[in-house]
Design a protein around this motif. Structure first.
Motif, PDB file in Angstrom:
ATOM      1  N   ASN A  84       0.840  -1.208   0.000  1.00  0.00           N
ATOM      2  CA  ASN A  84       0.000   0.000   0.000  1.00  0.00           C
ATOM      3  C   ASN A  84       0.876   1.260   0.000  1.00  0.00           C
ATOM      4  O   ASN A  84       0.374   2.351   0.268  1.00  0.00           O
ATOM      5  CB  ASN A  84      -0.966  -0.003   1.185  1.00  0.00           C
ATOM      6  CG  ASN A  84      -0.303  -0.390   2.497  1.00  0.00           C
ATOM      7  OD1 ASN A  84       0.882  -0.735   2.526  1.00  0.00           O
ATOM      8  ND2 ASN A  84      -1.037  -0.316   3.590  1.00  0.00           N
ATOM      9  N   GLY A  87       1.280   2.690   4.970  1.00  0.00           N
ATOM     10  CA  GLY A  87       0.133   2.238   5.760  1.00  0.00           C
ATOM     11  C   GLY A  87      -0.261   3.342   6.725  1.00  0.00           C
ATOM     12  O   GLY A  87       0.609   4.004   7.300  1.00  0.00           O
ATOM     13  N   LEU A  88      -1.550   3.545   6.869  1.00  0.00           N
ATOM     14  CA  LEU A  88      -2.036   4.569   7.792  1.00  0.00           C
ATOM     15  C   LEU A  88      -2.907   3.906   8.842  1.00  0.00           C
ATOM     16  O   LEU A  88      -3.875   3.218   8.507  1.00  0.00           O
ATOM     17  CB  LEU A  88      -2.833   5.625   7.006  1.00  0.00           C
ATOM     18  CG  LEU A  88      -3.341   6.811   7.812  1.00  0.00           C
ATOM     19  CD1 LEU A  88      -2.192   7.603   8.432  1.00  0.00           C
ATOM     20  CD2 LEU A  88      -4.174   7.728   6.912  1.00  0.00           C
ATOM     21  N   ILE A  89      -2.548   4.090  10.084  1.00  0.00           N
ATOM     22  CA  ILE A  89      -3.278   3.468  11.191  1.00  0.00           C
ATOM     23  C   ILE A  89      -4.132   4.529  11.856  1.00  0.00           C
ATOM     24  O   ILE A  89      -3.616   5.505  12.420  1.00  0.00           O
ATOM     25  CB  ILE A  89      -2.303   2.846  12.221  1.00  0.00           C
ATOM     26  CG1 ILE A  89      -1.245   1.977  11.532  1.00  0.00           C
ATOM     27  CG2 ILE A  89      -3.085   2.054  13.271  1.00  0.00           C
ATOM     28  CD1 ILE A  89      -1.775   0.862  10.664  1.00  0.00           C
ATOM     29  N   ASP A  90      -5.453   4.346  11.761  1.00  0.00           N
ATOM     30  CA  ASP A  90      -6.392   5.312  12.340  1.00  0.00           C
ATOM     31  C   ASP A  90      -6.375   5.231  13.866  1.00  0.00           C
ATOM     32  O   ASP A  90      -6.110   4.170  14.436  1.00  0.00           O
ATOM     33  CB  ASP A  90      -7.810   5.001  11.834  1.00  0.00           C
ATOM     34  CG  ASP A  90      -7.917   5.120  10.321  1.00  0.00           C
ATOM     35  OD1 ASP A  90      -7.881   6.251   9.823  1.00  0.00           O
ATOM     36  OD2 ASP A  90      -8.008   4.076   9.638  1.00  0.00           O
ATOM     37  N   TYR A  93      -8.563   2.465  15.262  1.00  0.00           N
ATOM     38  CA  TYR A  93      -8.337   1.070  14.840  1.00  0.00           C
ATOM     39  C   TYR A  93      -7.845   0.240  16.022  1.00  0.00           C
ATOM     40  O   TYR A  93      -6.924   0.655  16.734  1.00  0.00           O
ATOM     41  CB  TYR A  93      -7.298   1.030  13.711  1.00  0.00           C
ATOM     42  CG  TYR A  93      -7.013  -0.357  13.180  1.00  0.00           C
ATOM     43  CD1 TYR A  93      -7.970  -1.082  12.489  1.00  0.00           C
ATOM     44  CD2 TYR A  93      -5.763  -0.949  13.387  1.00  0.00           C
ATOM     45  CE1 TYR A  93      -7.701  -2.349  11.999  1.00  0.00           C
ATOM     46  CE2 TYR A  93      -5.488  -2.223  12.899  1.00  0.00           C
ATOM     47  CZ  TYR A  93      -6.461  -2.914  12.204  1.00  0.00           C
ATOM     48  OH  TYR A  93      -6.198  -4.178  11.722  1.00  0.00           O
ATOM     49  N   MET A  98      -1.071  -4.855  10.599  1.00  0.00           N
ATOM     50  CA  MET A  98      -0.682  -5.709   9.484  1.00  0.00           C
ATOM     51  C   MET A  98       0.287  -4.939   8.583  1.00  0.00           C
ATOM     52  O   MET A  98       0.164  -3.723   8.427  1.00  0.00           O
ATOM     53  CB  MET A  98      -1.918  -6.096   8.664  1.00  0.00           C
ATOM     54  CG  MET A  98      -3.038  -6.750   9.459  1.00  0.00           C
ATOM     55  SD  MET A  98      -2.613  -8.343  10.151  1.00  0.00           S
ATOM     56  CE  MET A  98      -2.540  -9.341   8.679  1.00  0.00           C
TER      57      MET A  98
HETATM   58  O1  DUT Z   1      -0.608  -0.989   6.462  1.00  0.00           O
HETATM   59  C1  DUT Z   1      -1.673  -0.971   7.100  1.00  0.00           C
HETATM   60  C2  DUT Z   1      -2.738  -0.117   6.750  1.00  0.00           C
HETATM   61  C3  DUT Z   1      -3.905  -0.170   7.489  1.00  0.00           C
HETATM   62  N1  DUT Z   1      -4.002  -1.032   8.548  1.00  0.00           N
HETATM   63  C4  DUT Z   1      -5.221  -1.036   9.354  1.00  0.00           C
HETATM   64  C5  DUT Z   1      -5.249   0.176  10.283  1.00  0.00           C
HETATM   65  C6  DUT Z   1      -6.163   1.142   9.612  1.00  0.00           C
HETATM   66  O2  DUT Z   1      -6.794   1.998  10.543  1.00  0.00           O
HETATM   67  C7  DUT Z   1      -7.128   0.197   8.914  1.00  0.00           C
HETATM   68  C8  DUT Z   1      -7.802   0.787   7.718  1.00  0.00           C
HETATM   69  O3  DUT Z   1      -6.824   1.274   6.852  1.00  0.00           O
HETATM   70  P1  DUT Z   1      -7.217   2.217   5.634  1.00  0.00           P
HETATM   71  O4  DUT Z   1      -8.246   3.207   6.055  1.00  0.00           O
HETATM   72  O5  DUT Z   1      -5.960   2.730   5.048  1.00  0.00           O
HETATM   73  O6  DUT Z   1      -7.821   1.138   4.625  1.00  0.00           O
HETATM   74  P2  DUT Z   1      -9.216   1.093   3.881  1.00  0.00           P
HETATM   75  O7  DUT Z   1      -9.008   0.245   2.716  1.00  0.00           O
HETATM   76  O8  DUT Z   1      -9.747   2.480   3.692  1.00  0.00           O
HETATM   77  O9  DUT Z   1     -10.093   0.277   4.934  1.00  0.00           O
HETATM   78  P3  DUT Z   1     -11.331   0.783   5.823  1.00  0.00           P
HETATM   79  O10 DUT Z   1     -12.485   0.768   4.896  1.00  0.00           O
HETATM   80  O11 DUT Z   1     -11.405  -0.228   6.918  1.00  0.00           O
HETATM   81  O12 DUT Z   1     -10.998   2.151   6.345  1.00  0.00           O
HETATM   82  O13 DUT Z   1      -6.342  -0.922   8.517  1.00  0.00           O
HETATM   83  C9  DUT Z   1      -2.953  -1.861   8.896  1.00  0.00           C
HETATM   84  O14 DUT Z   1      -3.018  -2.629   9.844  1.00  0.00           O
HETATM   85  N2  DUT Z   1      -1.817  -1.809   8.155  1.00  0.00           N
END
Ligand code: DUT
Ligand code: MG
Length: 152
Positions: A84, A87-90, A93, A98
């Motif tokens: 990705n 990676g962005l950890i909210d 979360y 991962m």
């Molecule tokens: O490298 C990463 C990226 C994200 N996350 C976890 C933490 C983060 O808060 C969550 C959601 O990530 P993101 O918002 O970037 O992904 P999304 O595809 O938008 O998923 P969602 O619909 O769950 O927000 O996944 C990880 O563990 N590792």
């Protein structure tokens, strides 16, 4: 600045055969994340694997987030970066951290259990609200971008 993060150990290997993430030096911005694997994992050129860390963090404070970014040596020398990119950890979360490992190189790369595969940086966050306007106060740049000021 330091901050206390809530951390859950999800896999018994963590704190036993695999260390908790930690800062390599006093001045490190990132703490290295370790692969929570039972056995070595070979990532072939072009492949991406989602790798567990065996831990969960709960940042809680919406004015903070964590980013997961590649380790320079792995990325530059071995082509091991993130699927990705970043990676962005909210802050809300609570699941397992991962790491998406992408082998963008030409050679297979084997990750051993406990290897440091990426790094996590805690960063400040400002959430935006929109103020809807018809016109902006004009700037010298205006809408110019994407190289509008030339290359040098
Ligand atoms: O490298 C990463 C990226 C994200 N996350 C976890 C933490 C983060 O808060 C969550 C959601 O990530 P993101 O918002 O970037 O992904 P999304 O595809 O938008 O998923 P969602 O619909 O769950 O927000 O996944 C990880 O563990 N590792
Ligand atoms: Mg999302």
């Amino acid at each position: 600045m330091t901050h206390t993060l809530q951390l859950k150990i999800l896999d018994p290997k963590i704190g036993d055969t695999i260390e908790l993430p930690s800062y390599g030096t006093e001045g490190s911005a990132g703490m290295d994340l370790r692969a929570c694997l039972d056995e070595p994992l070979t990532v072939l050129p072009g492949e991406t694997h989602l790798i567990k860390t065996g831990i969960a963090i709960y940042i809680e404070d919406p004015s903070l987030a964590a980013t997961i970014i590649p380790r320079s040596g792995l990325g530059h020398k071995h082509g091991i970066v993130l699927g990705n990119l970043v990676g962005l950890i909210d802050s809300d979360y609570q699941g397992e951290l991962m790491v998406s490992c992408w082998n963008r190189g030409q050679d297979a790369f084997t990750i051993e259990p406990g290897d440091r595969i990426a790094q996590m940086v805690l960063v400040p966050v400002i959430q935006a609200h929109f103020a809807i306007v018809d016109e902006f106060v004009e700037t010298d740049r205006g809408a110019g971008g994407f190289g509008s000021t030339g290359r040098e």
